[in-house]
Design a protein around this motif. Sequence first.
Motif, PDB file in Angstrom:
ATOM      1  N   MET A 229       0.840  -1.207   0.000  1.00  0.00           N
ATOM      2  CA  MET A 229       0.000   0.000   0.000  1.00  0.00           C
ATOM      3  C   MET A 229       0.868   1.248   0.000  1.00  0.00           C
ATOM      4  O   MET A 229       0.583   2.232  -0.685  1.00  0.00           O
ATOM      5  CB  MET A 229      -0.913   0.002   1.231  1.00  0.00           C
ATOM      6  CG  MET A 229      -2.076  -0.966   1.116  1.00  0.00           C
ATOM      7  SD  MET A 229      -3.382  -0.587   2.301  1.00  0.00           S
ATOM      8  CE  MET A 229      -2.674  -1.187   3.819  1.00  0.00           C
ATOM      9  N   MET A 230       1.948   1.188   0.779  1.00  0.00           N
ATOM     10  CA  MET A 230       2.825   2.355   0.844  1.00  0.00           C
ATOM     11  C   MET A 230       3.500   2.592  -0.502  1.00  0.00           C
ATOM     12  O   MET A 230       3.756   3.724  -0.895  1.00  0.00           O
ATOM     13  CB  MET A 230       3.870   2.161   1.951  1.00  0.00           C
ATOM     14  CG  MET A 230       3.268   2.206   3.346  1.00  0.00           C
ATOM     15  SD  MET A 230       4.444   1.705   4.610  1.00  0.00           S
ATOM     16  CE  MET A 230       5.309   3.244   4.907  1.00  0.00           C
ATOM     17  N   MET A 231       3.766   1.486  -1.220  1.00  0.00           N
ATOM     18  CA  MET A 231       4.325   1.610  -2.582  1.00  0.00           C
ATOM     19  C   MET A 231       3.346   2.322  -3.485  1.00  0.00           C
ATOM     20  O   MET A 231       3.696   3.223  -4.231  1.00  0.00           O
ATOM     21  CB  MET A 231       4.570   0.208  -3.177  1.00  0.00           C
ATOM     22  CG  MET A 231       5.912  -0.356  -2.930  1.00  0.00           C
ATOM     23  SD  MET A 231       7.065  -0.075  -4.289  1.00  0.00           S
ATOM     24  CE  MET A 231       6.514  -1.336  -5.403  1.00  0.00           C
ATOM     25  N   ASN A 232       2.074   1.887  -3.399  1.00  0.00           N
ATOM     26  CA  ASN A 232       1.058   2.475  -4.269  1.00  0.00           C
ATOM     27  C   ASN A 232       0.870   3.954  -3.985  1.00  0.00           C
ATOM     28  O   ASN A 232       0.488   4.720  -4.862  1.00  0.00           O
ATOM     29  CB  ASN A 232      -0.286   1.754  -4.094  1.00  0.00           C
ATOM     30  CG  ASN A 232      -0.251   0.384  -4.737  1.00  0.00           C
ATOM     31  OD1 ASN A 232       0.561   0.139  -5.614  1.00  0.00           O
ATOM     32  ND2 ASN A 232      -1.105  -0.507  -4.290  1.00  0.00           N
ATOM     33  N   GLU A 233       1.112   4.349  -2.738  1.00  0.00           N
ATOM     34  CA  GLU A 233       0.949   5.762  -2.393  1.00  0.00           C
ATOM     35  C   GLU A 233       2.220   6.558  -2.645  1.00  0.00           C
ATOM     36  O   GLU A 233       2.268   7.744  -2.359  1.00  0.00           O
ATOM     37  CB  GLU A 233       0.545   5.889  -0.919  1.00  0.00           C
ATOM     38  CG  GLU A 233      -0.938   5.583  -0.683  1.00  0.00           C
ATOM     39  CD  GLU A 233      -1.212   5.319   0.775  1.00  0.00           C
ATOM     40  OE1 GLU A 233      -0.793   6.156   1.600  1.00  0.00           O
ATOM     41  OE2 GLU A 233      -1.805   4.264   1.091  1.00  0.00           O
ATOM     42  N   GLY A 234       3.226   5.877  -3.121  1.00  0.00           N
ATOM     43  CA  GLY A 234       4.453   6.601  -3.435  1.00  0.00           C
ATOM     44  C   GLY A 234       5.300   6.927  -2.226  1.00  0.00           C
ATOM     45  O   GLY A 234       6.151   7.815  -2.264  1.00  0.00           O
ATOM     46  N   LEU A 235       5.071   6.182  -1.117  1.00  0.00           N
ATOM     47  CA  LEU A 235       5.834   6.471   0.097  1.00  0.00           C
ATOM     48  C   LEU A 235       7.119   5.651   0.159  1.00  0.00           C
ATOM     49  O   LEU A 235       8.104   6.079   0.747  1.00  0.00           O
ATOM     50  CB  LEU A 235       4.974   6.167   1.335  1.00  0.00           C
ATOM     51  CG  LEU A 235       3.708   7.029   1.478  1.00  0.00           C
ATOM     52  CD1 LEU A 235       2.787   6.457   2.548  1.00  0.00           C
ATOM     53  CD2 LEU A 235       4.084   8.456   1.823  1.00  0.00           C
ATOM     54  N   VAL A 236       7.049   4.446  -0.406  1.00  0.00           N
ATOM     55  CA  VAL A 236       8.262   3.621  -0.456  1.00  0.00           C
ATOM     56  C   VAL A 236       8.458   3.147  -1.890  1.00  0.00           C
ATOM     57  O   VAL A 236       7.558   3.249  -2.731  1.00  0.00           O
ATOM     58  CB  VAL A 236       8.178   2.399   0.501  1.00  0.00           C
ATOM     59  CG1 VAL A 236       7.872   2.836   1.904  1.00  0.00           C
ATOM     60  CG2 VAL A 236       7.161   1.383   0.002  1.00  0.00           C
ATOM     61  N   TYR A 237       9.631   2.614  -2.146  1.00  0.00           N
ATOM     62  CA  TYR A 237       9.964   2.165  -3.495  1.00  0.00           C
ATOM     63  C   TYR A 237      10.921   0.978  -3.392  1.00  0.00           C
ATOM     64  O   TYR A 237      11.566   0.794  -2.359  1.00  0.00           O
ATOM     65  CB  TYR A 237      10.622   3.297  -4.287  1.00  0.00           C
ATOM     66  CG  TYR A 237      11.908   3.757  -3.679  1.00  0.00           C
ATOM     67  CD1 TYR A 237      11.922   4.590  -2.563  1.00  0.00           C
ATOM     68  CD2 TYR A 237      13.139   3.330  -4.185  1.00  0.00           C
ATOM     69  CE1 TYR A 237      13.109   4.982  -1.980  1.00  0.00           C
ATOM     70  CE2 TYR A 237      14.325   3.712  -3.605  1.00  0.00           C
ATOM     71  CZ  TYR A 237      14.307   4.548  -2.509  1.00  0.00           C
ATOM     72  OH  TYR A 237      15.484   4.931  -1.931  1.00  0.00           O
ATOM     73  N   THR A 238      10.989   0.187  -4.441  1.00  0.00           N
ATOM     74  CA  THR A 238      11.928  -0.944  -4.418  1.00  0.00           C
ATOM     75  C   THR A 238      13.299  -0.462  -4.878  1.00  0.00           C
ATOM     76  O   THR A 238      13.412   0.404  -5.731  1.00  0.00           O
ATOM     77  CB  THR A 238      11.455  -2.076  -5.348  1.00  0.00           C
ATOM     78  OG1 THR A 238      11.143  -1.508  -6.616  1.00  0.00           O
ATOM     79  CG2 THR A 238      10.234  -2.762  -4.781  1.00  0.00           C
ATOM     80  N   THR A 239      14.333  -1.035  -4.301  1.00  0.00           N
ATOM     81  CA  THR A 239      15.685  -0.567  -4.602  1.00  0.00           C
ATOM     82  C   THR A 239      16.405  -1.560  -5.510  1.00  0.00           C
ATOM     83  O   THR A 239      16.157  -1.602  -6.694  1.00  0.00           O
ATOM     84  CB  THR A 239      16.476  -0.300  -3.316  1.00  0.00           C
ATOM     85  OG1 THR A 239      16.506  -1.491  -2.547  1.00  0.00           O
ATOM     86  CG2 THR A 239      15.818   0.812  -2.510  1.00  0.00           C
ATOM     87  N   ILE A 240      17.325  -2.349  -4.979  1.00  0.00           N
ATOM     88  CA  ILE A 240      18.141  -3.175  -5.863  1.00  0.00           C
ATOM     89  C   ILE A 240      17.353  -4.329  -6.485  1.00  0.00           C
ATOM     90  O   ILE A 240      17.721  -4.842  -7.515  1.00  0.00           O
ATOM     91  CB  ILE A 240      19.394  -3.728  -5.148  1.00  0.00           C
ATOM     92  CG1 ILE A 240      18.997  -4.534  -3.913  1.00  0.00           C
ATOM     93  CG2 ILE A 240      20.317  -2.582  -4.781  1.00  0.00           C
ATOM     94  CD1 ILE A 240      20.176  -5.248  -3.275  1.00  0.00           C
ATOM     95  N   ASP A 241      16.302  -4.746  -5.857  1.00  0.00           N
ATOM     96  CA  ASP A 241      15.414  -5.742  -6.459  1.00  0.00           C
ATOM     97  C   ASP A 241      14.045  -5.637  -5.797  1.00  0.00           C
ATOM     98  O   ASP A 241      13.834  -4.799  -4.931  1.00  0.00           O
ATOM     99  CB  ASP A 241      15.987  -7.171  -6.332  1.00  0.00           C
ATOM    100  CG  ASP A 241      16.202  -7.576  -4.869  1.00  0.00           C
ATOM    101  OD1 ASP A 241      17.194  -8.249  -4.603  1.00  0.00           O
ATOM    102  OD2 ASP A 241      15.377  -7.203  -4.008  1.00  0.00           O
ATOM    103  N   ASP A 242      13.131  -6.504  -6.200  1.00  0.00           N
ATOM    104  CA  ASP A 242      11.756  -6.362  -5.732  1.00  0.00           C
ATOM    105  C   ASP A 242      11.566  -6.709  -4.270  1.00  0.00           C
ATOM    106  O   ASP A 242      10.483  -6.545  -3.734  1.00  0.00           O
ATOM    107  CB  ASP A 242      10.832  -7.270  -6.577  1.00  0.00           C
ATOM    108  CG  ASP A 242      10.595  -6.649  -7.941  1.00  0.00           C
ATOM    109  OD1 ASP A 242      10.145  -7.368  -8.842  1.00  0.00           O
ATOM    110  OD2 ASP A 242      10.879  -5.443  -8.101  1.00  0.00           O
ATOM    111  N   ASP A 243      12.606  -7.234  -3.610  1.00  0.00           N
ATOM    112  CA  ASP A 243      12.467  -7.569  -2.197  1.00  0.00           C
ATOM    113  C   ASP A 243      13.058  -6.518  -1.282  1.00  0.00           C
ATOM    114  O   ASP A 243      12.922  -6.614  -0.068  1.00  0.00           O
ATOM    115  CB  ASP A 243      13.168  -8.910  -1.894  1.00  0.00           C
ATOM    116  CG  ASP A 243      12.349 -10.075  -2.402  1.00  0.00           C
ATOM    117  OD1 ASP A 243      12.068 -10.085  -3.585  1.00  0.00           O
ATOM    118  OD2 ASP A 243      12.007 -10.942  -1.653  1.00  0.00           O
ATOM    119  N   HIS A 244      13.744  -5.550  -1.859  1.00  0.00           N
ATOM    120  CA  HIS A 244      14.373  -4.524  -1.041  1.00  0.00           C
ATOM    121  C   HIS A 244      13.613  -3.223  -1.172  1.00  0.00           C
ATOM    122  O   HIS A 244      13.200  -2.843  -2.275  1.00  0.00           O
ATOM    123  CB  HIS A 244      15.825  -4.282  -1.490  1.00  0.00           C
ATOM    124  CG  HIS A 244      16.763  -5.369  -1.078  1.00  0.00           C
ATOM    125  ND1 HIS A 244      16.871  -6.544  -1.768  1.00  0.00           N
ATOM    126  CD2 HIS A 244      17.630  -5.442  -0.042  1.00  0.00           C
ATOM    127  CE1 HIS A 244      17.780  -7.309  -1.175  1.00  0.00           C
ATOM    128  NE2 HIS A 244      18.255  -6.666  -0.120  1.00  0.00           N
TER     129      HIS A 244
END
Lengths: 251, 111
Positions: A229-244
């Motif tokens: 949910m936080m990804m969808n709201e633009g609060l977090v993002y994935t870094t080196i891969d989809d688990d980080h």
Amino acid sequence: MGNTTTTTGGGFTSPTPFGSPYQSPGKKSSNQTYRHVTIKQLVNATQMNSDSPFVVDKTDIFQVAIVCRITKVTINSSNTLYIVDDGTGSIEARQYTDNSENEMGNEFIEGMYVKVVGHLKAFQGKKSVNVNRIISVDSVDELTHHFLQVIYTHNALTKPSIKKETKEPQGSVYSKNNTSFASDMNPIQAKIAEILQDNPNTTGTHINDIVYKMRGMDSEGNIREHVDMMMNEGLVYTTIDDDHYGIVSSK
Amino acid sequence: MNQQSTPRVNSNQLGNHIGGIVRLVGTIRSKTDSQAILETADKGQISILLQQGSECKPGVVEILGKVENVGTVREMAVSNFNPDFGNNGIDPDAEIYSEMVQVSEKYKEVF
């Protein structure tokens, strides 16, 4: 680069100023990453000596992307030469071809808008681009996106931190590092945010670490959902891969 | 390479570029062989004087042209784009484009 304590190790606030996937500065560039620039920035790029990389906005450039209109095409035996213009300037872009590609004819013609991905070169003071990829641009939205990325990246690299608009926090307690998040963030998400903030590494925090640190607060499934949910709201993002994951700084 | 600036502008900035060459993006609302009305991304109505044999098609275009006056641009070149842009009046894409243009004005070292 940024020297404030709120930025992550790489000195950039996120989302990353580089094209995805994420690339931390200092690493060798992969095939995928590129920086959105204007032709004017390329023409003004500096170089310490002929062996060093070019510099735009105080940062080395590796692969770059421009969005531009083709004003002239010249097909030579070993390469196709495009002259392109993006409204900020004009530059030569050369795509080296092998014989088999030449016979297929050229699909990129004068008057077309294209995205050119490649490396900046200079010869006798004149700049040009060695084309790795050239893709047709069919929608104005691609222009909008590219130039917004240009502005964003330029800001990210020339200012110590980006002022991001946030909602006024109303009595939020989780401002451990003095960042403010939307006041309607629930305690689970606030804890996730805190965990991500505490990690200074640009590689991000593995989802398993997040879950572990929150054991007892909620089930793994719920925690993963919150992160989504936080990804969808633009609060977090994935870094080196989809688990980080990394957190978007609001400073 | 001759570095002529042909900036992207909104219709309300044309007054600053009289005699200069600019890029205007919008939708062609009406067209004859010699003239078209371009509704720009910022909802201005600009008269475009088309060149002989112009490739301007109805739909979403970028006009590269010389500013004759605040309401008229003489076409030098045209690029056609997908029609998914500001057609229904509530499409945010045109708004975002025109805001991008406005913000880019502040970054003269880049644009």
